[in-house]
Each structure stands twice: as C-alpha cells, then as structure tokens.
Design a protein around this motif. Structure first.
Motif, PDB file in Angstrom:
ATOM      1  N   GLY A 119       8.485   7.066   3.319  1.00  0.00           N
ATOM      2  CA  GLY A 119       8.080   5.983   4.214  1.00  0.00           C
ATOM      3  C   GLY A 119       6.644   6.112   4.654  1.00  0.00           C
ATOM      4  N   GLU A 120       5.896   7.007   3.996  1.00  0.00           N
ATOM      5  CA  GLU A 120       4.526   7.265   4.441  1.00  0.00           C
ATOM      6  C   GLU A 120       3.498   7.112   3.330  1.00  0.00           C
ATOM      7  OE1 GLU A 120       4.853  11.237   5.767  1.00  0.00           O
ATOM      8  OE2 GLU A 120       5.941  10.728   7.586  1.00  0.00           O
ATOM      9  N   VAL A 121       3.907   6.576   2.208  1.00  0.00           N
ATOM     10  CA  VAL A 121       2.974   6.510   1.084  1.00  0.00           C
ATOM     11  C   VAL A 121       1.900   5.465   1.341  1.00  0.00           C
ATOM     12  CG1 VAL A 121       2.736   5.963  -1.359  1.00  0.00           C
ATOM     13  CG2 VAL A 121       4.693   7.272  -0.559  1.00  0.00           C
ATOM     14  N   ILE A 165      -1.470   4.226  -0.620  1.00  0.00           N
ATOM     15  CA  ILE A 165      -2.239   4.390  -1.858  1.00  0.00           C
ATOM     16  C   ILE A 165      -3.492   3.546  -1.768  1.00  0.00           C
ATOM     17  CG2 ILE A 165      -2.214   4.044  -4.349  1.00  0.00           C
ATOM     18  CD1 ILE A 165       0.833   4.321  -4.203  1.00  0.00           C
TER      19      ILE A 165
END
Lengths: 61, 233
Positions: free
Chosen positions: A27-29, A31
């Motif tokens: 839940g923290e990606v 990019i």
C-alpha cells in the motif's frame, strides 16, 4: 497492423497493466522518475497507443 | 538482502527451474500459510523501465497454468526482509485466497475501442487539447470545449456499452467478470476488460470478430490473454 505499431501498442498495454494494475501488498508503492508519476506516464502511453491505433486503422484498405 | 515480489500463488506452486526475474535474478517461492509469494533477491526497490516491466510480467506470466492463475502484484513491491513480506501476506491472506479463487483458470482480455467521429464535429473534437492544457479564448469557448469533450466521452461510453451487451449476449454467461474504463482522449476511448476462462478464449475472440463486423464505425484493439492485472486491483 504493422509489426512496429503492434510492438508499440503491446508495450503500452503492458506498461499500463504492470504499473497501474495488480494487487498492492504494501500500500506504499510510489513509482516516479525525475518527478514524473509513471502511473500517469503509463496511462499516457496507452492513450498514445490509441492514437497510433487510429492512424493504423485509417491506413487499412 | 531485500526481495522483490512478482505475484501470489497457492502454496506449493513452484517456479520452473531457471525462471529469471529482474536483472536475471533467480525466482523462488516463499510460503506463507496457504499462499506462496514468487520473489527474487534485490538489494533495493527497482527503477521502472520497459525492460524491468517486461521482466516483471514474464515472471507473472510464467506462474500461470491451466488451473492456476496467479494474483499479479503491481510493479515496485520491494521488501527489506522476508519477515516483512510474510507479515503483509498473513494480514491479507483471506483477501488473496478469495482473489485466487476468483481468477483461477481464467485470463484477462482487453478490448480498447475508439468511437465513431460525431458528424460535423470531427475537426473540433480532434483538435481539442488534452485536459489541463486547454487555453480557450474566453469563458464561453472554454465551456463549449468542455461540452464537446463530455459529449464525445458519453457517446463513446454508450457505444461501448452496446458492444459489451452484445458480447455478454453472445457468450451467455461465459464472461466471469468485467471492467469498464472511459478514457480522456479528445476522441472517445473506452477500455472494456473481461475475465475469460482459458477454455472459452477462442469463443471470446470469435464473439469479438462478430462484434467488429456489427459495429463497423467502432475501431477495436483486442489484447490478451493477460494475467488478471485488472481484476485484483
């Protein structure tokens, strides 16, 4: 569709799926490269491919 | 050493020997209860690029079999330790098991459609700039530009709905799930995504061929089969 166009469309479809789809485990990606949100870039690639499709289709007999 | 995550599969489903992931790293399975995660060793979160996206996808595609369909993980999921990965998997084990069941034995097909050009509007619509870049001369011009864009979007969505309805009727219950996205191009663009059992893939392609003939003024781009990226997000 010409092979080069097909390859461009295939990459755009792939980028859109792999960057913007699939399950999120942490839940923290986030990019990004050089401040550009690549999820947005992926979507833009797909939109670009749609325009490519339009050009390719227009050239059909 | 950290690890990079590609997909989630049922426990005991193992990668074939020699399957390589990002930067050629060997892919292995990490078991977590009734699940397994396919990972490779990676010192840091990888940067996205066309090559790394292809490598990620190749591992996810390599996890698919006739009966097992992996739950694809979005690009960029990196864990500093195996323990931190296991914690995350255990927290959502039931969700992942439910997703594995939903997509088992099936694949995703994408049907991207461009709508017919509205009569007399083609030039204006085609010339419409992308959202956020419009610089109309005044308020009225801005509102007219916005109205055209919404009209194109709505017409494209309605047309795609009709195509979707035809496909559902032709395939009589063989579409397991469906997603519908309306794009924001000046020319209406809609993406219809279907989850189809492997055994029905040829029937699906044939139904699309029929629809292509039936809706001559719509341009279609069919892609797939894909791992079910759109049905697990």
């Amino acid at each position: 569709m010409q092979p080069a166009l097909e390859s461009e469309v295939a990459l755009a479809e792939l980028v859109n799926r792999v960057l913007d789809r699939g399950v999120l485990v942490t839940g923290e990606v986030t990019i990004s490269v050089a401040g550009v949100d690549l999820i947005y870039l992926g979507i833009q690639l797909v939109l670009s491919s749609v325009e490519t499709l339009e050009r390719a289709s227009a050239g059909r007999p | 050493m950290g690890m990079y995550l590609y997909c989630i599969v049922p426990a005991a489903h193992r990668p074939s020997s020699g399957l390589a992931g990002l930067d050629g790293g060997a892919v292995r399975a990490v078991d977590a209860g009734r699940l397994a995660a396919w990972v490779s060793t990676s010192p840091a979160r990888p940067e996205p690029s066309p090559d790394s996206v292809r490598q990620h996808h190749a591992v996810v595609a390599g996890a698919a079999s006739e009966t097992i369909t992996p739950v694809p993980v979005r690009f960029g999921e990196w864990f500093a330790t195996e323990g931190s990965l296991l914690v995350r998997l255990r927290e959502r084990e039931q969700d992942y098991l439910r997703l594995l069941e939903h997509v088992a034995g099936a694949a995703e097909f994408g049907l991207r459609m461009l709508a017919a050009e509205p009569a007399g509007e083609a030039g204006a619509v085609r010339a419409a700039p992308a959202p956020g870049t419009e610089r109309p001369a005044g308020g009225r011009a801005f509102m007219e530009s916005l109205a055209r864009r919404y009209a194109v979007r709505d017409a494209a969505a309605e047309q795609a709905e009709r195509v979707g309805a035809e496909l559902r009727a032709a395939l009589s219950g063989r579409i397991r799930d469906e997603r519908f996205e309306v794009g924001v191009t000046g020319r209406g663009s809609v993406n219809l995504v279907h989850l189809i059992e492997h055994a029905d893939a040829d029937l699906y392609r044939e139904a699309v061929r029929v629809a292509r003939r039936q809706f001559e003024d719509v341009r279609f781009l069919l892609s797939g089969p894909w791992p079910p990226y759109s049905f697990v997000a």
